[in-house]
Design a protein around this motif. Structure first.
Motif, mmCIF file in Angstrom:
data_model
loop_
_atom_site.group_PDB
_atom_site.id
_atom_site.type_symbol
_atom_site.label_atom_id
_atom_site.label_comp_id
_atom_site.label_asym_id
_atom_site.label_seq_id
_atom_site.Cartn_x
_atom_site.Cartn_y
_atom_site.Cartn_z
ATOM 1 N N TYR A 60 0.797 -1.508 -0.154
ATOM 2 C CA TYR A 60 0.044 0.006 -0.026
ATOM 3 C C TYR A 60 0.833 1.340 -0.103
ATOM 4 C CZ TYR A 60 -4.273 -2.776 1.272
ATOM 5 O OH TYR A 60 -5.015 -3.836 1.246
ATOM 6 N N TRP A 63 2.259 1.985 -3.374
ATOM 7 C CA TRP A 63 1.190 2.527 -4.154
ATOM 8 C C TRP A 63 0.806 3.873 -3.902
ATOM 9 C CZ3 TRP A 63 -2.915 -1.960 -3.452
ATOM 10 C CH2 TRP A 63 -2.552 -3.406 -4.113
ATOM 11 N N TYR A 64 0.839 4.398 -2.606
ATOM 12 C CA TYR A 64 0.748 5.752 -2.188
ATOM 13 C C TYR A 64 1.953 6.611 -2.848
ATOM 14 C CZ TYR A 64 1.211 9.732 0.974
ATOM 15 O OH TYR A 64 0.975 10.895 1.379
ATOM 16 N N VAL A 66 3.330 6.070 -5.541
ATOM 17 C CA VAL A 66 3.085 6.245 -7.191
ATOM 18 C C VAL A 66 1.834 7.090 -7.252
ATOM 19 C CG1 VAL A 66 2.311 4.979 -9.334
ATOM 20 C CG2 VAL A 66 4.212 4.006 -7.802
ATOM 21 N N LEU A 67 0.746 6.962 -6.447
ATOM 22 C CA LEU A 67 -0.535 7.705 -6.686
ATOM 23 C C LEU A 67 -0.118 9.044 -6.359
ATOM 24 C CD1 LEU A 67 -2.891 5.084 -4.943
ATOM 25 C CD2 LEU A 67 -2.972 5.877 -7.379
ATOM 26 N N PHE A 72 -1.896 6.087 -11.402
ATOM 27 C CA PHE A 72 -2.037 4.778 -10.982
ATOM 28 C C PHE A 72 -1.324 4.258 -11.296
ATOM 29 C CE2 PHE A 72 -6.344 6.644 -11.095
ATOM 30 C CZ PHE A 72 -6.831 6.324 -10.117
ATOM 31 N N PRO A 73 -0.833 2.981 -10.373
ATOM 32 C CA PRO A 73 0.097 2.119 -10.710
ATOM 33 C C PRO A 73 -0.138 0.985 -11.466
ATOM 34 C CG PRO A 73 -0.820 1.566 -8.647
ATOM 35 C CD PRO A 73 -1.330 2.914 -9.029
ATOM 36 N N ASP A 76 1.761 -2.213 -12.554
ATOM 37 C CA ASP A 76 2.114 -3.103 -11.161
ATOM 38 C C ASP A 76 0.783 -3.987 -11.514
ATOM 39 O OD1 ASP A 76 2.189 -4.406 -8.853
ATOM 40 O OD2 ASP A 76 2.443 -2.466 -7.728
ATOM 41 N N TRP A 79 -2.051 -4.309 -8.640
ATOM 42 C CA TRP A 79 -2.994 -3.040 -8.508
ATOM 43 C C TRP A 79 -4.236 -3.807 -9.203
ATOM 44 C CZ3 TRP A 79 -4.441 1.005 -5.678
ATOM 45 C CH2 TRP A 79 -5.320 1.622 -6.312
ATOM 46 N N ALA A 86 -7.812 4.279 -4.884
ATOM 47 C CA ALA A 86 -6.751 5.320 -4.707
ATOM 48 C C ALA A 86 -7.050 6.196 -3.559
ATOM 49 C CB ALA A 86 -6.598 6.109 -5.926
ATOM 50 N N ILE A 89 -6.047 4.493 -0.494
ATOM 51 C CA ILE A 89 -4.639 4.513 -0.189
ATOM 52 C C ILE A 89 -3.965 5.652 -0.084
ATOM 53 C CG2 ILE A 89 -2.676 4.081 -1.449
ATOM 54 C CD1 ILE A 89 -4.201 1.448 -0.814
#
Length: 458
Positions: A60, A63-64, A66-67, A72-73, A76, A79, A86, A89
């Motif tokens: 998570y 992802w945070y 990247v976001l 968006f990831p 990956d 995801w 999102a 996250i």
């Protein structure tokens, strides 16, 4: 004039009659259970199966990062969520603590919110606190994993949305739509809503919320719907119902496929997997075709029908899926708890089966998960018991929902009581002496305990 139920004279639960002892017991049990979860999560007590916090601080949090850059990831493959995920996250980044601690705080708040709305509903006339008790008891049975997945947050949204549908259909639709753009399944809560203006309002708000939030996220960030490209190549997740034949074949030495991380979860790949995937998808289609048939042929409804149908739909969705992650059980616990707020629900034995499946779930993950991956006999026995409980719950839910809506018995009339003090006249064209949502709910509740009983007038 005021509306009062015809079936429970003298059982009013006003402010002076609230079950303070039951509320104190609920609160104490909630605090004890969640304290145990916190001790396990923080390592003060050693949890069986090892650390379950990696999804938060590693996946998570990545992802945070990247976001936070505005994309968006999508490259990956882990995801696997609609764009609304999102928002959850990113949420821990607004709090002052570390990402992990902030996520725990948000999960705890969601847990408390779900309990609060269940208790508030359970205190109303004709309702029960059984749903709140199920939530308080079942969530700790899923272990510390439940505070390390964002599913408890989505479940709190779904619980609040379902409970709001009767009195405030717009609010209910909005919350379910918001949950739907995060994890899709909360939209299943709308399948049992009765035809009429109130349902059209709820469906419209749900669709508008999901579409508008999805559009805004897609417009402001890249790759909002990239996760859809990954779905076709998925295998059979090792904990799903469809994986059981492969586990048994592997134990017998008749399956030479492999178990590997695939699109964010451990999946079984190899012979028979494409066939089982098609069978599971066909079961999903048939299950929801049956639900639509039920919806358009149901002869009677009460206050529990909408919630019972939501639980039935969710069970079909989970049991026929190629993936059953352990956190999915909290979805079932939340919707089953909503059903149990109504005394006349048809899903009581279904809720019991779901409750029994919770400790088996924490036993197969994380306690025996390494053995599950290796198709060990003991681990597969535990997994089989859990999955068979879910299959039995699904079949029983369908049967009881069907039977509860077959008899075309008329609802008893609502008793009209005289008041010592006059109340203001209703506005022109307004036939309800109280707020429409409350009167509508009470009209449904009146017919639950004795649906064929004649009304007594005084």
């Amino acid at each position: 004039m005021e509306l009062a139920p015809a079936t429970e004279p003298g059982s009013s639960r006003g402010r002076l009659g609230r079950p303070l002892g039951a509320l104190a017991a609920l609160g104490a049990t909630w605090v004890a259970g969640r304290t145990l979860l916190v001790l396990l999560m923080t390592g003060v007590l050693k949890a069986p199966g090892g650390d379950v916090t990696a999804d938060v601080w590693m996946i998570y949090h990545a992802w945070y990062g990247v976001l936070h850059t505005g994309t968006f990831p999508f490259d990956d493959v882990t995801w696997q969520y609609p764009p609304g995920a999102a928002l959850i996250i990113l949420l821990p980044g607004l709090l002052p603590w570390s990402y992990l601690v902030s996520f725990w705080v948000i999960a705890g708040i969601a847990d408390a919110v779900a309990l609060t709305v269940l208790v508030r509903t359970g205190l109303r006339k004709g309702r029960a606190l059984t749903g709140a008790w199920l939530w308080v008891v079942a969530v700790p049975l899923l272990g510390p994993m439940i505070y390390n997945r964002f599913d408890i947050i989505v479940t709190a949204l779904a619980v609040a949305g379902l409970l709001a549908l009767v009195r405030r259909p717009s609010v209910g639709g909005l919350l379910l739509g918001l949950g739907g753009i995060v994890k899709i399944w909360p939209l299943l809560g709308l399948i049992g809503t009765p035809s009429g203006r109130r349902t059209r309002r709820a469906w419209t708000l749900a669709a508008a919320t999901a579409v508008s939030v999805g559009f805004l996220l897609a417009a402001g960030m890249n790759g909002a719907f990239g996760f859809l490209a990954f779905q076709g190549a998925r295998g059979i997740e090792v904990e799903s119902v469809g994986a059981l034949p492969l586990h048994y074949a592997r134990l017998a030495g008749a399956w030479d496929g492999k178990v590997t991380m695939n699109y964010g979860s451990p999946e079984m790949l190899g012979p028979w997997v494409p066939v089982i995937s098609k069978v599971m998808m066909a079961c999903t289609v048939l299950g929801f075709a049956w639900l639509l048939f039920w919806r358009y042929t149901a002869k009677r409804r009460n206050a529990a029908t909408m919630y019972d149908a939501a639980l039935c739909a969710l069970l079909i969705f989970i049991v026929t899926s190629r993936v059953i992650s352990p956190q999915y059980l909290v979805w079932l616990v939340g919707v089953a708890a909503v059903c149990l707020t109504v005394r006349g629900t048809s899903q009581r034995p279904v809720a019991l089966l779901i409750l029994l499946a919770c400790p088996l779930t924490v036993l197969e993950f994380p306690t025996l998960f390494t053995q599950v991956l290796g198709s060990d006999a003991l681990a597969i026995t535990v997994l089989s018991l859990r999955n068979l409980l879910l299959v039995a719950a699904t079949v029983l839910s369908c049967l009881r929902l069907w039977r509860s809506t077959r008899a075309a018995a008329p609802l008893p009339a609502t008793v009209v009581l005289e008041q010592a003090e006059p109340v203001p006249a209703a506005p022109a064209g307004h036939a309800w002496p109280v707020r429409p949502g409350i009167a509508y709910e009470q009209d449904l509740l009146d017919g639950i305990e004795q649906p064929g009983a004649p009304a007594n007038r005084s």
